[in-house]
Design an enzyme around this catalytic site. Structure first.
Site, PDB file in Angstrom:
ATOM      1  NE  ARG A   1      38.976  42.307  40.991  1.00 41.48           N
ATOM      2  CZ  ARG A   1      40.736  42.428  40.817  1.00 41.48           C
ATOM      3  NH1 ARG A   1      40.770  42.187  39.458  1.00 41.48           N
ATOM      4  NH2 ARG A   1      41.525  42.471  41.763  1.00 41.48           N
TER       5      ARG A   1
ATOM      6  CG  ASP B   1      37.941  44.424  42.862  1.00 44.21           C
ATOM      7  OD1 ASP B   1      38.443  43.784  44.320  1.00 44.21           O
ATOM      8  OD2 ASP B   1      38.563  44.622  42.224  1.00 44.21           O
TER       9      ASP B   1
ATOM     10  CB  SER C   1      41.260  46.441  43.506  1.00 47.17           C
ATOM     11  OG  SER C   1      40.220  45.568  42.054  1.00 47.17           O
TER      12      SER C   1
ATOM     13  CD  GLN D   1      35.261  49.217  37.851  1.00 47.51           C
ATOM     14  OE1 GLN D   1      34.994  50.140  37.604  1.00 47.51           O
ATOM     15  NE2 GLN D   1      35.427  48.812  36.870  1.00 47.51           N
TER      16      GLN D   1
ATOM     17  CE1 TYR E   1      39.464  38.059  34.574  1.00 51.00           C
ATOM     18  CE2 TYR E   1      37.623  37.429  32.835  1.00 51.00           C
ATOM     19  CZ  TYR E   1      38.083  37.939  33.943  1.00 51.00           C
ATOM     20  OH  TYR E   1      36.944  38.405  34.871  1.00 51.00           O
TER      21      TYR E   1
END
Length: 375
Positions: free
Chosen positions: A119, A127, A130, A124, A227
Site C-alpha cells: 500500500r 493494487d 483496492s 496504487q 494504521y
C-alpha cells in the site's frame, strides 16, 4: 515474454485476468499472449474478441506450453498447478498462507500474490485489492437493496410517506467508502464506524454520520503510518456497547473488515442480529475468511428470525466485466516490473513492490511472513 491467461476453475468465479484492451497493449509491446478457450465468457468477452486483439486461443495444454508467465484471477487448482512448468512466473490472487507458500515453492513456481501489493503511492495502479474492493462495496449495497424488499429513499405520496432506510457501514476502507456513497445515492440515511479517527472527515464528506466512542484513546488510535492501533479492552467494550445499540435501529448493515490471510474479526454477535427488526439485512464482505458476523455462512443467505445475512464470497465477480477490466489493468501496470528492457521475463526482485508480493522463488519460500515454513 509469452504470457498465459487461464480460464478460472473456482466455482462461481466469473472474472478473467485479461481483456482485449490489455491484450492489445501487451502485443504492441512485443509479448505473446495465449488465452485458454472460454476464459472470458462469463465476463462477456468472446474468444473472437481476444483473437482480434492479437491473442492465441487454445486448450489449457496449448495455453501453458512455453509460457514464461501465467496470469490468473484465483490460485490455480492442484491439477492445473501440476501442468505449469517449474520456473514459470505465476501472478494471481493466491490466498496467501504458509501452506500456499510451501506449495508454490514445491511446484517450483515464482509466485507473486496480488493480495500483497504494498500500500504505497507507486503501487496504487497495481493494487487489485483496492480495485476489487471498490466494486465489492458498491455491489454489497445493491445486493442489500434487493434483499431488503423495501425502498431505500424517502418517498412522499398521496397515500402516505415511506421512511428512508437506515444503513450502517462497518469499516471505512475502500469498500466501506464506496458502500457509503452508493447507499447515499440510493437515498438511505447512512452511518459508519471505524477505529481510525482520520476517516471521520471522509465519512462526513460523503454525507454520512460517524459513529464511535470518541474519547482520548480514540483520538490517539492511529499510528504515524495511518494504521489502527490496538485498543484497550475497556475501549473495545465501550465501542461494542455503542455499536450494539446502534445496530438495533438499522435496516441495512454492511461489514467490510476483511484482512487477507487472516480470520475475519467478529463485529456482529448473534445477540446483535436478534436485536434487529425482521426484514433487516446484513451483507458481510468478509465471508471468505469467516465473516464479520457470527451467523455468516459463506456463499449463503441465512435467515435468522427474519434478518437476512448475506455471505457472498465473490461480490466483484457479480460485476464480472468491470471487475475483469480493472484487474486486467492492475496486471498491465505491474508488467513493467516483470520484464527487462528487451521485454524478456526478468522480475525486478530488488524492487519493494515485487519483494512485497513474492511468496516463492527458485523453489524456496521467500516472503518474510512464511519463510520459516521452508526451513
Amino acid at each position: 515474454m509469452r504470457i498465459a491467461i487461464l480460464k478460472e476453475r473456482d466455482a462461481g468465479e466469473t472474472r478473467v485476468a485479461a481483456t482485449p484492451e490489455t491484450i492489445k497493449k501487451f502485443v504492441k509491446a512485443g509479448h505473446v499472449l495465449a488465452v485458454e478457450k472460454g476464459a472470458g465468457i462469463d465476463a462477456s468477452i468472446r474468444d473472437e474478441d481476444f483473437t482480434e486483439a492479437g491473442a492465441e486461443i487454445g486448450t489449457l495444454a496449448a495455453t501453458l506450453k512455453g509460457a514464461d508467465a501465467v496470469f490468473a484471477v484465483r490460485k490455480p487448482d492442484e491439477a492445473t498447478l501440476k501442468k505449469i512448468a517449474r520456473g514459470t512466473l505465476l501472478v494471481s490472487h493466491l490466498d496467501p498462507s504458509a501452506e500456499v507458500a510451501d506449495a508454490m515453492a514445491a511446484s517450483g513456481l515464482d509466485a507473486l500474490s496480488m493480495e500483497f501489493v504494498p500500500r504505497i503511492t507507486r503501487a496504487q495502479a497495481m493494487d487489485a485489492l483496492s480495485s476489487q474492493s471498490n466494486l465489492a462495496g458498491y455491489r454489497a449495497v445493491i445486493e442489500a437493496s434487493q434483499l431488503y424488499g423495501r425502498a431505500f429513499p424517502m418517498m412522499m405520496t398521496a397515500a402516505g410517506t415511506v421512511a428512508p432506510a437506515k444503513a450502517f457501514v462497518m469499516g471505512v476502507g475502500v469498500a466501506g467508502l464506496q458502500a457509503i456513497a452508493t447507499a447515499r445515492r440510493l437515498g438511505a440515511v447512512v452511518t459508519a464506524t471505524d477505529v481510525r479517527p482520520a476517516v471521520k472527515e471522509q465519512v462526513a464528506s460523503l454525507g454520512a454520520k460517524f459513529i464511535a466512542v470518541e474519547d482520548e484513546e480514540f483520538k490517539q488510535a492511529e499510528t504515524a503510518g495511518g494504521y489502527a492501533k490496538q485498543m484497550s479492552a475497556e475501549y473495545q467494550a465501550k465501542q461494542a456497547e455503542l455499536v450494539a445499540s446502534h445496530i438495533a435501529k438499522q435496516d441495512v448493515v454492511v461489514t467490510t473488515a476483511l484482512i487477507p490471510g487472516r480470520p475475519a474479526p467478529k463485529l456482529i454477535t448473534k445477540a446483535m442480529v436478534e436485536s434487529m427488526k425482521p426484514g433487516s439485512v446484513i451483507v458481510d464482505l468478509a465471508a471468505p475468511t469467516g465473516g464479520n458476523c457470527e451467523l455468516t455462512k459463506a456463499d449463503e443467505v441465512v435467515d435468522h428470525n427474519g434478518v437476512k445475512i448475506a455471505g457472498y464470497n465473490n461480490l466483484p465477480g457479480r460485476l464480472a466485466a468491470d471487475a475483469s477490466a480493472l484487474y486486467a489493468k492492475n496486471l498491465a501496470n505491474l508488467l513493467p516490473l516483470l520484464v527487462n528492457e528487451d521485454g524478456n521475463r526478468a522480475p525486478h526482485w530488488d524492487d519493494e513492490i515485487i519483494q512485497g508480493m513474492a511468496l516463492s522463488r527458485d523453489g524456496a519460500v521467500v516472503h518474510p511472513n512464511f519463510a520459516k515454513a521452508d526451513a
